[in-house]
Scaffold this motif. Structure first.
Motif, PDB file in Angstrom:
ATOM      1  N   VAL A  22      71.531 -24.369  32.227  1.00 41.90           N
ATOM      2  CA  VAL A  22      71.060 -24.937  30.965  1.00 41.90           C
ATOM      3  C   VAL A  22      71.737 -26.289  30.763  1.00 41.90           C
ATOM      4  O   VAL A  22      72.964 -26.408  30.886  1.00 41.90           O
ATOM      5  N   PHE A  74      66.724 -25.317  32.294  1.00 42.08           N
ATOM      6  CA  PHE A  74      66.350 -25.259  30.877  1.00 42.08           C
ATOM      7  C   PHE A  74      67.042 -26.426  30.182  1.00 42.08           C
ATOM      8  O   PHE A  74      68.267 -26.530  30.219  1.00 42.08           O
ATOM      9  N   GLU A 115      60.361 -26.294  25.070  1.00 40.49           N
ATOM     10  CA  GLU A 115      60.864 -25.004  25.565  1.00 40.49           C
ATOM     11  C   GLU A 115      61.917 -24.433  24.612  1.00 40.49           C
ATOM     12  O   GLU A 115      61.918 -23.232  24.306  1.00 40.49           O
TER      13      GLU A 115
END
Length: 246
Positions: free
Chosen positions: A195, A224, A236
């Motif tokens: 992430v 992400f 997202e």
């Protein structure tokens, strides 16, 4: 129902409410990421969430599975907040909280019988006594005071049946420790996702899932990214936090 400086916050994507306190504990994006990352049985199954805090991950998981979910939390104040949140959302038939030390939990709830174990553990090595004294609740949530990374991974393996899944959220700097410990406790790493706060920045969070006694085959998922170039949530991230309400 609310005590002291507590407030009732929305979990928007899930249409749930959760009791939080800024002086004791408020969940972070990490918990939401983990609850969406882990693969769970939809219809039935037995799940355990270790280091549950105010119960955010059990609450979030309740919208993805009809299975039973047990949350474990050592701090009495957080345990109590979680219990009241579960009651408020009328989820006592599915969610249960246990006030206890994760290291003792397999003896209490049983070995090798669970389908999924999740944990958003304390990330940092033990802190100074001065910092613990400043805010004991936050220090225990963030630092390896009551349990270490090894405790978390060992207990996860003890709880899982063969083929069961363990999923953790942590910091990328601990990746090698996590991989080494998972393998040593029969949890074969199968999926990793990094992430990133923004495109072009270093990853600051790691999601990882393993299968007990699984065969080696590790997949690295697409990254992400939390914020776009305008410092607003990416599509997202909005979907994760707000669901269809974006």
């Amino acid at each position: 129902m609310l005590q002291g400086d507590e407030r009732l916050d929305y979990l928007l994507a899930e249409d749930l409410r959760i009791i939080q306190s800024p002086s004791v504990f408020s969940f972070s994006l990490d918990a939401v990421l983990l609850s969406r990352f882990v693969q769970v049985p939809i219809q039935k199954g037995q799940l355990v969430d270790l280091c549950s805090g105010n119960g955010v991950i059990p609450l979030l998981l309740s919208t993805r599975t009809k299975g039973t979910i047990i949350g474990i939390e050592i701090q009495e104040r957080l345990f109590d907040m979680a219990v009241r949140s579960i009651e408020y959302n009328k989820l006592s038939h599915q969610l249960q909280m246990i006030h206890g030390d994760i290291k003792e939990i397999p003896k209490q709830i049983g070995y090798a019988k669970y389908d999924v174990v999740t944990c958003n553990p304390p990330y940092f090595p033990t802190t100074s006594q001065e910092e613990i004294n400043r805010n004991e609740h936050l220090a225990i949530a963030r630092h390896e005071i009551m349990c270490t990374l090894e405790d978390v991974i060992r207990v996860s393996s003890q709880l899982l049946k063969q083929g069961g899944k363990a999923a953790f959220v942590h910091r990328p700097g601990r990746l090698m420790d996590i991989l080494t410990l998972m393998r040593s406790y029969r949890l074969e790493p199968k999926r990793i996702q990094f992430v990133y706060p923004k495109s072009g920045k270093e990853a600051n969070t790691l999601l990882i899932e393993g299968i007990k006694d699984g065969s080696p085959d590790l997949k690295i998922l697409p990254p992400f990214i939390v914020y776009d170039e305008h410092n607003e949530y990416t599509q997202e991230a909005k979907q994760l936090l707000y669901g269809d309400k974006v």
